[in-house]
Every structure is written in structure tokens, then in C-alpha cells.
Design a protein around this motif. Structure first.
Motif, PDB file in Angstrom:
ATOM      1  N   CYS A  47       0.802  -1.228   0.000  1.00 21.86           N
ATOM      2  CA  CYS A  47       0.000   0.000   0.000  1.00 21.86           C
ATOM      3  C   CYS A  47       0.839   1.285   0.000  1.00 21.86           C
ATOM      4  O   CYS A  47       0.587   2.182  -0.806  1.00 21.86           O
ATOM      5  CB  CYS A  47      -0.983  -0.002   1.169  1.00 21.86           C
ATOM      6  N   PRO A  48       1.852   1.426   0.875  1.00 23.26           N
ATOM      7  CA  PRO A  48       2.600   2.682   0.839  1.00 23.26           C
ATOM      8  C   PRO A  48       3.369   2.890  -0.462  1.00 23.26           C
ATOM      9  O   PRO A  48       3.552   4.027  -0.901  1.00 23.26           O
ATOM     10  CB  PRO A  48       3.538   2.584   2.043  1.00 23.26           C
ATOM     11  N   THR A  49       3.797   1.803  -1.102  1.00 21.68           N
ATOM     12  CA  THR A  49       4.508   1.977  -2.374  1.00 21.68           C
ATOM     13  C   THR A  49       3.565   2.540  -3.428  1.00 21.68           C
ATOM     14  O   THR A  49       3.954   3.394  -4.229  1.00 21.68           O
ATOM     15  CB  THR A  49       5.133   0.657  -2.874  1.00 21.68           C
ATOM     16  N   GLU A  50       2.309   2.068  -3.414  1.00 25.23           N
ATOM     17  CA  GLU A  50       1.320   2.565  -4.375  1.00 25.23           C
ATOM     18  C   GLU A  50       0.938   4.020  -4.083  1.00 25.23           C
ATOM     19  O   GLU A  50       0.891   4.854  -4.990  1.00 25.23           O
ATOM     20  CB  GLU A  50       0.044   1.730  -4.316  1.00 25.23           C
ATOM     21  N   LEU A  51       0.645   4.305  -2.816  1.00 25.58           N
ATOM     22  CA  LEU A  51       0.233   5.661  -2.440  1.00 25.58           C
ATOM     23  C   LEU A  51       1.356   6.664  -2.699  1.00 25.58           C
ATOM     24  O   LEU A  51       1.111   7.789  -3.129  1.00 25.58           O
ATOM     25  CB  LEU A  51      -0.215   5.697  -0.993  1.00 25.58           C
ATOM     26  N   SER A  70      -7.672   8.647  -1.866  1.00 29.43           N
ATOM     27  CA  SER A  70      -7.305   7.309  -1.425  1.00 29.43           C
ATOM     28  C   SER A  70      -8.302   6.925  -0.332  1.00 29.43           C
ATOM     29  O   SER A  70      -8.762   7.779   0.433  1.00 29.43           O
ATOM     30  CB  SER A  70      -5.864   7.260  -0.919  1.00 29.43           C
ATOM     31  N   VAL A  71      -8.642   5.638  -0.291  1.00 29.38           N
ATOM     32  CA  VAL A  71      -9.648   5.175   0.669  1.00 29.38           C
ATOM     33  C   VAL A  71      -9.223   3.832   1.245  1.00 29.38           C
ATOM     34  O   VAL A  71      -8.883   2.914   0.508  1.00 29.38           O
ATOM     35  CB  VAL A  71     -11.036   4.977  -0.005  1.00 29.38           C
ATOM     36  N   SER A  72      -9.258   3.752   2.567  1.00 24.92           N
ATOM     37  CA  SER A  72      -9.135   2.465   3.247  1.00 24.92           C
ATOM     38  C   SER A  72     -10.168   2.461   4.371  1.00 24.92           C
ATOM     39  O   SER A  72     -10.754   3.494   4.696  1.00 24.92           O
ATOM     40  CB  SER A  72      -7.730   2.239   3.806  1.00 24.92           C
ATOM     41  N   THR A  73     -10.356   1.315   4.976  1.00 27.46           N
ATOM     42  CA  THR A  73     -11.330   1.206   6.057  1.00 27.46           C
ATOM     43  C   THR A  73     -10.736   1.633   7.401  1.00 27.46           C
ATOM     44  O   THR A  73     -11.374   1.488   8.435  1.00 27.46           O
ATOM     45  CB  THR A  73     -11.918  -0.218   6.133  1.00 27.46           C
ATOM     46  N   ASP A  74      -9.532   2.179   7.367  1.00 30.82           N
ATOM     47  CA  ASP A  74      -8.943   2.772   8.563  1.00 30.82           C
ATOM     48  C   ASP A  74      -9.651   4.098   8.855  1.00 30.82           C
ATOM     49  O   ASP A  74     -10.398   4.618   8.024  1.00 30.82           O
ATOM     50  CB  ASP A  74      -7.451   3.058   8.322  1.00 30.82           C
ATOM     51  N   ASP A  87       7.939   8.462   5.872  1.00 33.53           N
ATOM     52  CA  ASP A  87       8.435   9.431   4.891  1.00 33.53           C
ATOM     53  C   ASP A  87       7.686   9.305   3.568  1.00 33.53           C
ATOM     54  O   ASP A  87       7.426  10.303   2.893  1.00 33.53           O
ATOM     55  CB  ASP A  87       9.936   9.242   4.647  1.00 33.53           C
ATOM     56  N   THR A  88       7.339   8.090   3.178  1.00 36.87           N
ATOM     57  CA  THR A  88       6.617   7.868   1.919  1.00 36.87           C
ATOM     58  C   THR A  88       5.234   8.495   1.975  1.00 36.87           C
ATOM     59  O   THR A  88       4.816   9.202   1.050  1.00 36.87           O
ATOM     60  CB  THR A  88       6.494   6.359   1.617  1.00 36.87           C
ATOM     61  N   ILE A  89       4.507   8.267   3.046  1.00 31.96           N
ATOM     62  CA  ILE A  89       3.146   8.779   3.175  1.00 31.96           C
ATOM     63  C   ILE A  89       3.152  10.282   3.452  1.00 31.96           C
ATOM     64  O   ILE A  89       2.235  10.998   3.043  1.00 31.96           O
ATOM     65  CB  ILE A  89       2.380   7.998   4.274  1.00 31.96           C
ATOM     66  N   ARG A  90       4.187  10.790   4.075  1.00 36.71           N
ATOM     67  CA  ARG A  90       4.291  12.222   4.386  1.00 36.71           C
ATOM     68  C   ARG A  90       4.249  13.084   3.125  1.00 36.71           C
ATOM     69  O   ARG A  90       3.796  14.228   3.159  1.00 36.71           O
ATOM     70  CB  ARG A  90       5.581  12.489   5.165  1.00 36.71           C
ATOM     71  N   LYS A  91       4.676  12.546   1.985  1.00 41.18           N
ATOM     72  CA  LYS A  91       4.684  13.358   0.758  1.00 41.18           C
ATOM     73  C   LYS A  91       3.300  13.462   0.088  1.00 41.18           C
ATOM     74  O   LYS A  91       3.137  14.196  -0.876  1.00 41.18           O
ATOM     75  CB  LYS A  91       5.725  12.834  -0.228  1.00 41.18           C
ATOM     76  N   ILE A  92       2.301  12.761   0.621  1.00 38.24           N
ATOM     77  CA  ILE A  92       0.949  12.783   0.043  1.00 38.24           C
ATOM     78  C   ILE A  92       0.288  14.140   0.266  1.00 38.24           C
ATOM     79  O   ILE A  92       0.235  14.641   1.392  1.00 38.24           O
ATOM     80  CB  ILE A  92       0.075  11.649   0.633  1.00 38.24           C
ATOM     81  N   LYS A  93      -0.231  14.723  -0.812  1.00 39.71           N
ATOM     82  CA  LYS A  93      -0.959  15.991  -0.759  1.00 39.71           C
ATOM     83  C   LYS A  93      -2.444  15.793  -1.067  1.00 39.71           C
ATOM     84  O   LYS A  93      -3.239  16.703  -0.898  1.00 39.71           O
ATOM     85  CB  LYS A  93      -0.377  16.989  -1.767  1.00 39.71           C
ATOM     86  N   ARG A 143      -0.172  -1.404  -8.044  1.00 39.12           N
ATOM     87  CA  ARG A 143      -0.578  -0.688  -9.254  1.00 39.12           C
ATOM     88  C   ARG A 143       0.458   0.355  -9.640  1.00 39.12           C
ATOM     89  O   ARG A 143       1.340   0.694  -8.866  1.00 39.12           O
ATOM     90  CB  ARG A 143      -1.942  -0.022  -9.013  1.00 39.12           C
ATOM     91  N   ASP A 144       0.316   0.885 -10.852  1.00 38.48           N
ATOM     92  CA  ASP A 144       1.277   1.814 -11.445  1.00 38.48           C
ATOM     93  C   ASP A 144       0.584   3.141 -11.728  1.00 38.48           C
ATOM     94  O   ASP A 144      -0.321   3.210 -12.556  1.00 38.48           O
ATOM     95  CB  ASP A 144       1.813   1.186 -12.729  1.00 38.48           C
ATOM     96  N   ALA A 145       0.997   4.212 -11.041  1.00 43.34           N
ATOM     97  CA  ALA A 145       0.364   5.521 -11.207  1.00 43.34           C
ATOM     98  C   ALA A 145       0.541   6.078 -12.617  1.00 43.34           C
ATOM     99  O   ALA A 145      -0.333   6.779 -13.115  1.00 43.34           O
ATOM    100  CB  ALA A 145       0.903   6.508 -10.176  1.00 43.34           C
TER     101      ALA A 145
END
Length: 187
Positions: A47-51, A70-74, A87-93, A143-145
């Protein structure tokens, strides 16, 4: 039953976006292109690699007038904690929707009921709220963005060019087809 070519169902949720908790509803989606990018769970492996990959392409999606959800059941709280820890998720805007009630995930028919988790599913939604493309992959297949971006461009092209379709491997600027009796059996 497939949700392809159906209108998204009403929903309301709380999301995490750029350091804030925000409300999101189906009405927020209307009027622009959107991608709903479902994934099984925060603090996992694929998941973090995709996001992160989607985050790397987010500016390109924005140039096309596409919003990413992005959607998860969390919960939205879990999204914030993950954002703060990785660090990977921190770059999400883009918007990270929490769906602890499972309502949105069920609306897209993308829920593993027995586990309470979303499948790895991508849904391209047009400005009218109609689902134009669906991609589902198994748990271990990321998946591939860049390919998602290509598919969004194809969906936008087809929407703005009635009577034309995009063949396999179509990329922006590539040749399209105009389905007709003359093409039957000649491709």
C-alpha cells in the motif's frame, strides 16, 4: 454486479489532507474528474509503495483537473498517524478518506466483507459522478500511477471526442479509432 458506468452513491466521511481533518461527500466529487484509489490498510507493505507512487504523480493529475481520493477502512486518525510516521506517506498531498463504517467501500462494491478491508481497487469517475474505469488487483500486486494517468487521459479523451475510442497502449497524442462498419474485421 459491476459498478462500471454507474453513478457513485451518496456518502459522507472524514478525511485527512495536508495536516487537517476535512469532511468529504459525494457532492464534492461532482463537477471534476476523480480517482478513488482503494487499498487494504495503513501501515502495510504494498500500500505505501502505491500511495507514494500516486503522490509522485499528483501534480500531473491536478493539471488534468483530477482529484485523487485514497480510501481504506482505517480511520482518518490512523491516516494522520501513518502520515506522521512514514516518509513515503508524508509526501501525500491528496485526500486520504477514512471509511471505518465500510459504507464507501461497499458503495463501490470493493469490500472484503469477512475481513472488513477494501480490495486493491481503482475507480476513475467522470465529472457527472459516473464510474468510467475499474481496476482490481490481488493483495500482493501493486498498481502503477503512470498507467493510471494514461487511463485517465484516455477516459478524458473519449469523453471529449464522441465517436472515437482509444486502442490498446494508447498514449496522449496517439491515434484513435472511429468504430464503424468499415473497420469490422480489419483491425
Amino acid at each position: 454486479m459491476s459498478v462500471l458506468n454507474t453513478k457513485i452513491k451518496p456518502f459522507k466521511a472524514t478525511a485527512f489532507k495536508e495536516g487537517k481533518f476535512i469532511p468529504v461527500t459525494d457532492q464534492d466529487v461532482l463537477g471534476k474528474w476523480a480517482v478513488f484509489f482503494f487499498y487494504p490498510a495503513d501501515f502495510t507493505f504494498v500500500c505505501p509503495t502505491e500511495l507514494g507512487d500516486v503522490a509522485d504523480h499528483y501534480a500531473e493529475f491536478q493539471k488534468l483537473g483530477v482529484e485523487i481520493y485514497s480510501v481504506s477502512t482505517d480511520t482518518h486518525f490512523t491516516h494522520k498517524a501513518w502520515h506522521d510516521a512514514s516518509d513515503t506517506i508524508r509526501k501525500i498531498k491528496y485526500t486520504m478518506i477514512g471509511d471505518p463504517t465500510l459504507a464507501i467501500t461497499r458503495n463501490f462494491e470493493n469490500l472484503r466483507e469477512e475481513e472488513g478491508l477494501a480490495d486493491r481497487g481503482t475507480f476513475i469517475v467522470d465529472p457527472q459522478g459516473v464510474i468510467q474505469a475499474v481496476e482490481l488487483t490481488a493483495e500482493g500486486i501493486g498498481r502503477d500511477a503512470a498507467d493510471l494517468l494514461r487511463k485517465v487521459k484516455a477516459a478524458q479523451y473519449v469523453a471529449s471526442h464522441p465517436g472515437e475510442v482509444c486502442p490498446a497502449k494508447w498514449n496522449e497524442g496517439g491515434e484513435t479509432l472511429k468504430p464503424s462498419l468499415d473497420l469490422v474485421g480489419k483491425i
